[in-house]
Design a protein around this motif. Structure first.
Motif, PDB file in Angstrom:
ATOM      1  N   LEU A  99     101.798  -5.203  34.306  1.00 13.29           N
ATOM      2  CA  LEU A  99     103.017  -5.472  35.075  1.00 13.29           C
ATOM      3  C   LEU A  99     102.761  -5.477  36.584  1.00 13.29           C
ATOM      4  CD1 LEU A  99     105.971  -5.757  35.766  1.00 13.29           C
ATOM      5  CD2 LEU A  99     106.350  -3.414  35.019  1.00 13.29           C
ATOM      6  N   THR A 100     102.216  -4.389  37.108  1.00 17.02           N
ATOM      7  CA  THR A 100     102.036  -4.307  38.561  1.00 17.02           C
ATOM      8  C   THR A 100     101.074  -5.394  39.042  1.00 17.02           C
ATOM      9  OG1 THR A 100     102.394  -1.924  38.378  1.00 17.02           O
ATOM     10  CG2 THR A 100     101.534  -2.728  40.474  1.00 17.02           C
ATOM     11  N   GLY A 101     100.025  -5.624  38.280  1.00 17.98           N
ATOM     12  CA  GLY A 101      99.074  -6.680  38.620  1.00 17.98           C
ATOM     13  C   GLY A 101      99.754  -8.051  38.635  1.00 17.98           C
ATOM     14  N   ASN A 102     100.583  -8.313  37.640  1.00 21.22           N
ATOM     15  CA  ASN A 102     101.276  -9.605  37.591  1.00 21.22           C
ATOM     16  C   ASN A 102     102.225  -9.785  38.771  1.00 21.22           C
ATOM     17  OD1 ASN A 102      99.909 -10.171  35.260  1.00 21.22           O
ATOM     18  ND2 ASN A 102     101.654  -9.887  33.879  1.00 21.22           N
ATOM     19  N   SER A 183     114.939  -4.793  40.162  1.00 22.26           N
ATOM     20  CA  SER A 183     114.677  -4.476  38.759  1.00 22.26           C
ATOM     21  C   SER A 183     115.878  -4.937  37.931  1.00 22.26           C
ATOM     22  CB  SER A 183     114.426  -2.973  38.577  1.00 22.26           C
ATOM     23  OG  SER A 183     115.569  -2.235  38.904  1.00 22.26           O
ATOM     24  N   GLY A 184     115.644  -5.229  36.661  1.00 23.11           N
ATOM     25  CA  GLY A 184     116.722  -5.671  35.779  1.00 23.11           C
ATOM     26  C   GLY A 184     117.601  -4.498  35.379  1.00 23.11           C
ATOM     27  N   VAL A 185     116.959  -3.421  34.963  1.00 20.42           N
ATOM     28  CA  VAL A 185     117.646  -2.167  34.648  1.00 20.42           C
ATOM     29  C   VAL A 185     116.913  -1.079  35.432  1.00 20.42           C
ATOM     30  CG1 VAL A 185     118.195  -0.471  32.850  1.00 20.42           C
ATOM     31  CG2 VAL A 185     118.358  -2.914  32.336  1.00 20.42           C
ATOM     32  N   ASP A 212     111.742  -7.418  38.235  1.00 18.28           N
ATOM     33  CA  ASP A 212     110.904  -6.550  37.415  1.00 18.28           C
ATOM     34  C   ASP A 212     111.737  -6.178  36.192  1.00 18.28           C
ATOM     35  OD1 ASP A 212     109.771  -4.324  36.147  1.00 18.28           O
ATOM     36  OD2 ASP A 212     108.661  -3.813  37.967  1.00 18.28           O
ATOM     37  N   LEU A 213     111.315  -6.641  35.035  1.00 16.54           N
ATOM     38  CA  LEU A 213     112.126  -6.482  33.828  1.00 16.54           C
ATOM     39  C   LEU A 213     111.580  -5.411  32.888  1.00 16.54           C
ATOM     40  CD1 LEU A 213     112.818 -10.282  33.261  1.00 16.54           C
ATOM     41  CD2 LEU A 213     114.350  -8.580  34.278  1.00 16.54           C
ATOM     42  N   ALA A 214     110.823  -4.458  33.441  1.00 22.97           N
ATOM     43  CA  ALA A 214     110.208  -3.411  32.619  1.00 22.97           C
ATOM     44  C   ALA A 214     111.231  -2.744  31.694  1.00 22.97           C
ATOM     45  CB  ALA A 214     109.552  -2.364  33.510  1.00 22.97           C
ATOM     46  N   ALA A 233     108.348 -10.411  35.980  1.00 16.47           N
ATOM     47  CA  ALA A 233     107.244  -9.799  35.242  1.00 16.47           C
ATOM     48  C   ALA A 233     107.772  -8.583  34.502  1.00 16.47           C
ATOM     49  CB  ALA A 233     106.121  -9.402  36.196  1.00 16.47           C
ATOM     50  N   TRP A 234     107.078  -8.191  33.443  1.00 15.10           N
ATOM     51  CA  TRP A 234     107.500  -7.011  32.675  1.00 15.10           C
ATOM     52  C   TRP A 234     106.301  -6.437  31.931  1.00 15.10           C
ATOM     53  CZ3 TRP A 234     108.837 -12.047  31.561  1.00 15.10           C
ATOM     54  CH2 TRP A 234     108.298 -12.594  30.386  1.00 15.10           C
ATOM     55  N   CYS A 235     106.459  -5.210  31.449  1.00 16.49           N
ATOM     56  CA  CYS A 235     105.435  -4.643  30.582  1.00 16.49           C
ATOM     57  C   CYS A 235     105.950  -4.753  29.145  1.00 16.49           C
ATOM     58  CB  CYS A 235     105.140  -3.195  30.950  1.00 16.49           C
ATOM     59  SG  CYS A 235     106.600  -2.155  31.063  1.00 16.49           S
ATOM     60  N   ASN A 236     105.055  -4.722  28.193  1.00 23.69           N
ATOM     61  CA  ASN A 236     105.452  -4.907  26.794  1.00 23.69           C
ATOM     62  C   ASN A 236     105.387  -3.617  25.981  1.00 23.69           C
ATOM     63  OD1 ASN A 236     106.112  -7.717  26.667  1.00 23.69           O
ATOM     64  ND2 ASN A 236     103.943  -8.179  26.984  1.00 23.69           N
ATOM     65  N   TYR A 237     105.266  -2.478  26.665  1.00 27.32           N
ATOM     66  CA  TYR A 237     105.095  -1.223  25.914  1.00 27.32           C
ATOM     67  C   TYR A 237     106.343  -0.345  25.884  1.00 27.32           C
ATOM     68  CZ  TYR A 237     103.890   0.260  30.700  1.00 27.32           C
ATOM     69  OH  TYR A 237     103.890   0.469  32.044  1.00 27.32           O
ATOM     70  N   LYS A 238     107.414  -0.741  26.591  1.00 29.46           N
ATOM     71  CA  LYS A 238     108.630   0.080  26.590  1.00 29.46           C
ATOM     72  C   LYS A 238     109.499  -0.354  25.405  1.00 29.46           C
ATOM     73  CE  LYS A 238     108.039   1.352  31.377  1.00 29.46           C
ATOM     74  NZ  LYS A 238     108.284   1.074  32.794  1.00 29.46           N
ATOM     75  N   TYR A 239     110.594  -1.086  25.656  1.00 28.42           N
ATOM     76  CA  TYR A 239     111.440  -1.500  24.534  1.00 28.42           C
ATOM     77  C   TYR A 239     110.733  -2.470  23.593  1.00 28.42           C
ATOM     78  CZ  TYR A 239     115.231   0.741  27.041  1.00 28.42           C
ATOM     79  OH  TYR A 239     116.015   1.668  27.675  1.00 28.42           O
TER      80      TYR A 239
END
Ligand SMILES: *Cc1c(COP(=O)(O)O)cnc(C)c1O
Length: 410
Positions: A99-102, A183-185, A212-214, A233-239
């Motif tokens: 996420l941060t890299g993207n 951020s989205g949320v 940032d849609l983490a 961008a977002w990470c795929n490890y949360k929801y």
């Protein structure tokens, strides 16, 4: 080898629960309310990861083209699932990096300070990684963050932001504003922002808008394409339950799909697929979001994400939203019964409930819940976050929370 779920609503709920591995304490299952931080493991993750390990051992380099699910374009299997959750076209989404890299990479294309248009606007108290990202980007361009970063703060005595205050700050920044990055949320308060209105306000003053849609992906409904969001961008490890440190995602609006002239940091996996392996000089980007790719990516990580995406694919989005709201309202009703507790999270929210504990007993309550096998998380000085995730939590678990709270305060 997809595990097919039946689609009658109630049984869907029950079946989904059985598709995830629940953590245990003292050999008893834990009530896991931390999906906002790290989602649970889908049972099929082990299968898909093993498949990659097996192919690697048996095929080695030939796995790129001859593995059960060939590695060289493994990411393409994931794109439609993520695009659906993002409310985007397939060509606008890809999986890569972190996420941060993207976000840093996307800034190369979308943060181009020029003349008096140099400022970035974000919410005050954003997730620290995003704050550091923005701070170091400004410095990279020779700009002082003190002067060029606008942080929208809550009103005196409040903890959440009013949409009108965000719009006002954007409008005031006017033609000095290069980028709105929101951020989205919100990770701490659980507030879901009005992303359509924020995007429109940013564009009205001529700024780019990135998200940032983490905490938003797989949690709240998104329509990135029709909202006209420039990048995300977002990470795929949360929801999204892809596993710790899972490969991340990015979105770039279609209007930038065929803009090889845009600044970007190139790598061979972003190079035009037709001629990639001719290995010629001169960077020719792929059309669409895949033109921002750099490297051949972590297939083991994509394999575990695939297990989760296959579950999301089978769940109607309105069903997911309905379940999320019902679980969240149930938890909010429980919390309301205890005058020592106060919900920080506003009505516009996703699955997460941030609860402040009066009288300095927050940490003690958090530990009591933990001891009662109810796993939330704790943020200094007074906040407990509890997140019933519709993919694997149920109403009985919220009854357990009520029992534990009664014991603690009773
Ligand atoms: C979780 C989260 C991150 C984490 O960043 P990584 O690069 O995946 O370590 C960043 N920003 C926000 C808003 C988050 O919620």
């Amino acid at each position: 080898m997809i595990h097919h779920l039946s689609t009658t609503p109630q049984s869907l709920f029950e079946q989904l629960e059985t598709q995830f591995l629940k953590p245990r304490m003292d050999r008893k299952p834990v009530h896991y309310f931390c999906g906002n931080s790290l989602g649970l493991q889908p049972i099929m993750a082990r299968h898909y990861v093993s498949e990659v390990l097996n192919d690697w051992s048996e095929l080695a380099v030939d796995g790129h083209f001859y593995a059960t699910n060939r590695w060289y374009d493994f990411h393409k299997q994931l794109i439609p699932s993520l695009a659906r959750l993002a409310g985007a076209n397939n060509s606008e989404v890809t999986v890569m990096g972190t996420l941060t890299g993207n976000l840093h990479l996307l800034m190369v294309s979308f943060f181009q300070p020029k003349g008096k248009r140099t400022k970035i606007l974000m919410e005050a108290g954003a997730f620290p990684s995003d704050q550091y990202m923005v701070e170091t980007q400004l410095k990279f361009h020779g700009l002082d963050p003190e002067e060029h970063l606008i942080e929208v703060k809550p009103r005196e005595g409040e903890r959440i932001l009013h949409t009108e205050d965000i719009v006002k700050a954007i409008t005031e920044a006017g033609d000095e504003l290069a980028l709105v990055l929101f951020s989205g949320v919100q990770y701490l308060t659980g507030q879901a922002f009005d992303l359509e209105t924020i995007t429109r306000a940013g564009h009205q003053v001529g700024a780019m808008v990135g998200l940032d849609l983490a905490h938003a992906m797989g949690n709240v409904g998104l329509k990135l394409h029709s909202w006209n969001v420039d990048f995300a961008a977002w990470c795929n490890y949360k929801y999204l339950n892809g596993g710790p440190g899972c490969i991340a995602g990015l979105y770039v609006h279609e209007k930038y799909a065929n803009r090889p002239d845009m600044n970007r940091f190139g790598g061979w996996w972003g190079y035009d697929e037709e001629t990639r392996f001719l290995m010629e000089k001169g960077f020719k980007p792929m059309s669409g979001a895949q033109g921002w790719q750099m490297s051949n990516e972590n297939v083991l990580s994509m394999a575990s994400l695939k297990a989760s995406m296959q579950l999301f694919d089978q769940v109607p989005l309105d069903w997911l939203e309905e379940q999320r709201k019902e679980l969240n309202q149930h938890l909010a009703l429980v919390v309301k019964k205890f005058p020592e507790l106060q919900v920080i999270t506003p009505k516009r929210r996703g699955a997460q409930l941030s609860i402040s504990v009066k009288g300095g007993r927050g940490k003690e309550l958090f530990q009591f819940l933990h001891h009662s096998k109810i796993l939330g998380d704790w943020r200094e000085p007074d906040t407990i976050r509890l997140t019933p995730a519709p993919m694997y939590n149920n109403h009985r678990e919220i009854d357990r929370v009520e029992e534990a709270l009664s014991q603690f305060f009773g």
